[in-house]
Every structure is written in structure tokens, then in C-alpha cells.
Design a protein around this motif. Sequence first.
Motif, short mmCIF file in Angstrom:
data_model
loop_
_atom_site.label_atom_id
_atom_site.label_comp_id
_atom_site.label_asym_id
_atom_site.label_seq_id
_atom_site.Cartn_x
_atom_site.Cartn_y
_atom_site.Cartn_z
N PRO A 50 0.84 -1.21 0.00
CA PRO A 50 0.00 0.00 0.00
C PRO A 50 0.87 1.26 0.00
O PRO A 50 1.90 1.33 0.65
CB PRO A 50 -0.79 -0.12 1.31
N GLY A 51 0.45 2.24 -0.76
CA GLY A 51 1.16 3.51 -0.79
C GLY A 51 1.92 3.72 -2.07
O GLY A 51 1.85 4.80 -2.67
N MET A 52 2.62 2.69 -2.55
CA MET A 52 3.41 2.86 -3.76
C MET A 52 2.53 2.99 -5.00
O MET A 52 2.83 3.77 -5.91
CB MET A 52 4.38 1.69 -3.92
N MET A 53 1.44 2.25 -5.03
CA MET A 53 0.57 2.30 -6.20
C MET A 53 -0.17 3.63 -6.28
O MET A 53 -0.75 3.96 -7.33
CB MET A 53 -0.44 1.14 -6.18
N ASP A 54 -0.17 4.40 -5.19
CA ASP A 54 -0.78 5.73 -5.21
C ASP A 54 0.24 6.81 -5.52
O ASP A 54 -0.11 8.00 -5.59
CB ASP A 54 -1.44 6.03 -3.85
N ASN A 55 1.50 6.41 -5.69
CA ASN A 55 2.57 7.36 -5.98
C ASN A 55 2.57 7.66 -7.47
O ASN A 55 2.94 6.83 -8.30
CB ASN A 55 3.92 6.75 -5.55
N LYS A 56 2.17 8.88 -7.84
CA LYS A 56 2.04 9.25 -9.26
C LYS A 56 3.40 9.23 -9.96
O LYS A 56 3.51 8.79 -11.11
CB LYS A 56 1.39 10.63 -9.39
N LEU A 57 4.43 9.73 -9.28
CA LEU A 57 5.76 9.74 -9.89
C LEU A 57 6.22 8.32 -10.22
O LEU A 57 6.75 8.06 -11.31
CB LEU A 57 6.75 10.42 -8.95
N TYR A 58 5.98 7.42 -9.26
CA TYR A 58 6.39 6.03 -9.50
C TYR A 58 5.60 5.41 -10.64
O TYR A 58 6.15 4.66 -11.44
CB TYR A 58 6.21 5.22 -8.21
N GLN A 59 4.32 5.72 -10.72
CA GLN A 59 3.50 5.20 -11.81
C GLN A 59 3.95 5.74 -13.17
O GLN A 59 4.01 5.00 -14.16
CB GLN A 59 2.03 5.56 -11.56
N ASP A 60 4.29 7.04 -13.20
CA ASP A 60 4.79 7.62 -14.46
C ASP A 60 6.11 6.98 -14.87
O ASP A 60 6.35 6.70 -16.06
CB ASP A 60 4.96 9.13 -14.30
N LEU A 61 6.98 6.78 -13.90
CA LEU A 61 8.26 6.12 -14.20
C LEU A 61 8.05 4.69 -14.70
O LEU A 61 8.76 4.23 -15.61
CB LEU A 61 9.15 6.12 -12.95
N SER A 62 7.09 3.98 -14.09
CA SER A 62 6.81 2.61 -14.53
C SER A 62 6.31 2.59 -15.97
O SER A 62 6.71 1.73 -16.77
CB SER A 62 5.77 1.98 -13.60
N THR A 63 5.43 3.52 -16.29
CA THR A 63 4.90 3.59 -17.66
C THR A 63 6.01 3.90 -18.65
O THR A 63 6.11 3.28 -19.73
CB THR A 63 3.81 4.67 -17.74
N ARG A 64 6.85 4.89 -18.28
CA ARG A 64 7.95 5.26 -19.17
C ARG A 64 8.94 4.13 -19.33
O ARG A 64 9.45 3.88 -20.45
CB ARG A 64 8.66 6.50 -18.60
N LEU A 65 9.21 3.39 -18.27
CA LEU A 65 10.13 2.26 -18.33
C LEU A 65 9.60 1.18 -19.26
O LEU A 65 10.37 0.58 -20.04
CB LEU A 65 10.38 1.71 -16.93
N ALA A 66 8.30 0.92 -19.18
CA ALA A 66 7.70 -0.10 -20.05
C ALA A 66 7.84 0.30 -21.52
O ALA A 66 8.13 -0.56 -22.38
CB ALA A 66 6.23 -0.29 -19.67
N GLU A 67 7.65 1.59 -21.82
CA GLU A 67 7.78 2.06 -23.20
C GLU A 67 9.22 1.90 -23.69
O GLU A 67 9.46 1.44 -24.82
CB GLU A 67 7.35 3.52 -23.28
N LEU A 68 10.18 2.31 -22.85
CA LEU A 68 11.58 2.21 -23.25
C LEU A 68 12.01 0.76 -23.45
O LEU A 68 12.77 0.44 -24.38
CB LEU A 68 12.47 2.88 -22.20
N ARG A 69 11.56 -0.12 -22.61
CA ARG A 69 11.91 -1.53 -22.76
C ARG A 69 11.29 -2.14 -24.01
O ARG A 69 11.89 -3.02 -24.65
CB ARG A 69 11.47 -2.30 -21.51
N ARG A 70 10.11 -1.66 -24.34
CA ARG A 70 9.48 -2.14 -25.59
C ARG A 70 10.32 -1.69 -26.79
O ARG A 70 10.58 -2.47 -27.72
CB ARG A 70 8.06 -1.61 -25.69
N ASP A 71 10.75 -0.41 -26.77
CA ASP A 71 11.59 0.09 -27.86
C ASP A 71 12.93 -0.64 -27.87
O ASP A 71 13.48 -0.95 -28.95
CB ASP A 71 11.83 1.59 -27.70
N GLN A 72 13.45 -0.90 -26.69
CA GLN A 72 14.73 -1.62 -26.61
C GLN A 72 14.60 -3.01 -27.21
O GLN A 72 15.49 -3.48 -27.94
CB GLN A 72 15.16 -1.72 -25.15
N SER A 73 13.50 -3.69 -26.92
CA SER A 73 13.29 -5.03 -27.46
C SER A 73 13.20 -5.00 -28.98
O SER A 73 13.75 -5.87 -29.66
CB SER A 73 12.02 -5.63 -26.85
#
Length: 228
Positions: free
Chosen positions: A74-97
Motif C-alpha cells: 500500500p502507498g506505492m501504487m498511489d505514488n504518481k511519480l512512481y506510476q509515471d516512471l513505470s509507464t515510461r520504463l515499459a515504453e523504453l523496454r518495448r523500444d529496446q526489445s
Amino acid sequence: GLKAKLEKSEEDLQRYAKNNSILQVDEKQDMSAQKLKQLQEEYVKAEAELYQRESVYRQITANRLPNGDVSSVPGMMDNKLYQDLSTRLAELRRDQSDLATTFTPEYPKLKRLNSQIDEIERSMQKERGLLARKITDEYGAAVNRMKLMKDSVDAQSKEFNNIAEKSIQYNILKREVDTNRQLYDGLLQRLKEAGVSAGMKASNIRVVDQAEVPTKPAKPRVLLNLAL
């Protein structure tokens, strides 16, 4: 005798109240009981909060933050910065793949992607570390609060029991005073009634012959004695 006994019992009661600082013992006992009840309620709340904090703390301990999975914490999933970083990381990893299937790791664009991925992962790890520190601090605060509340409840319980013990002895002395006063008042009332009754009996006497001072002595009867 009853009056002396009453005065002694009153002195004993006053001395006991003074030595034990008992003023309005019933009111003081009620206030102590009310305070104890409030502290017990606060203790229950602190206990519930501790259980909640401990549950979250065990999650971060089991997941070994800041490197572990935080999806269930609890708490981390409400962290907007962490959610934005997770989304950005998923995009970069997709491009990397996509690029990795065609180019070598030395390809400039792929190297930039890898650098961005590393930077985002460090930022996410930092956020996880901040969350782990926050949860740990909150758990420690809950433990301390629980300890303080327990100490307060124990101290107030001791004070309440102390007042109760003093109240018992105080009430015993007070009952003795009341009993002696009732006996004394009852006997005094009977004494007054006896006095009134004696006065009423004395008032039944009436004068038959009025006593008067004679004009001459009754004896000797000089003339009668001379004649004889």
C-alpha cells in the motif's frame, strides 16, 4: 460517652482524608475511571494501528525493498511519480526489445535507450527506498505509541486502584461516623423527650391551700397557759 466516641470518629475521618489528600473522593474516583476508559480506548486504537503498520512493514521486509516487488505494498501504487516512471520504463523496454532484434548493443540509439532505462530504474529504486524508509519509520512510531499508551494505561490503572483502596477505608470511617452520629442523635432525642415528659408530670400538681405568713406565733399560747 457517645458524644466523645462521635468526636473521635470524626477526627479519625478528617485525619485520614487529610493524610491521603482525599477531597470529594467520589468525584475524584469518577474522574479517574473516566480517564482510564479514555486511555483504554486510545490503547485499542494504537493497537489496531500497530497491527496495520506491522502488516505493511512485513510486506516490505518479505519483498526486500527497495529492490523487490512493490505491486502489493500500500502507498506505492498511489505514488504518481512512481506510476509515471513505470509507464515510461515499459515504453523504453518495448523500444529496446524492438531495436535489439536488429541492432547490436553498441548501436547509438540502443545505447541511449539502455542509459535512459538505467536512469529510470535508479529513480524507481530511489522511490522504493523512500517508501521502505517511510513504512519503517511509521512502524517504529506505532510501536513507540503502543508502548507509551500501555505505560499510561498501567499508570492510570494503578492510580484508579489506589483511589479505590483509599475510598474503601474512607467509606468505612465515614460509616462509623454516621453510625455514631445516629446513635448520639437518637439518645439525645430520647433525653429531650424524657425531659419534656418529666415537665408534663410536674405540671399535674395543683395548690390546695395557699401558704400564708401568720400574724402571730402559734406557740406558746400565753393566755391559755395563764388561765389554766
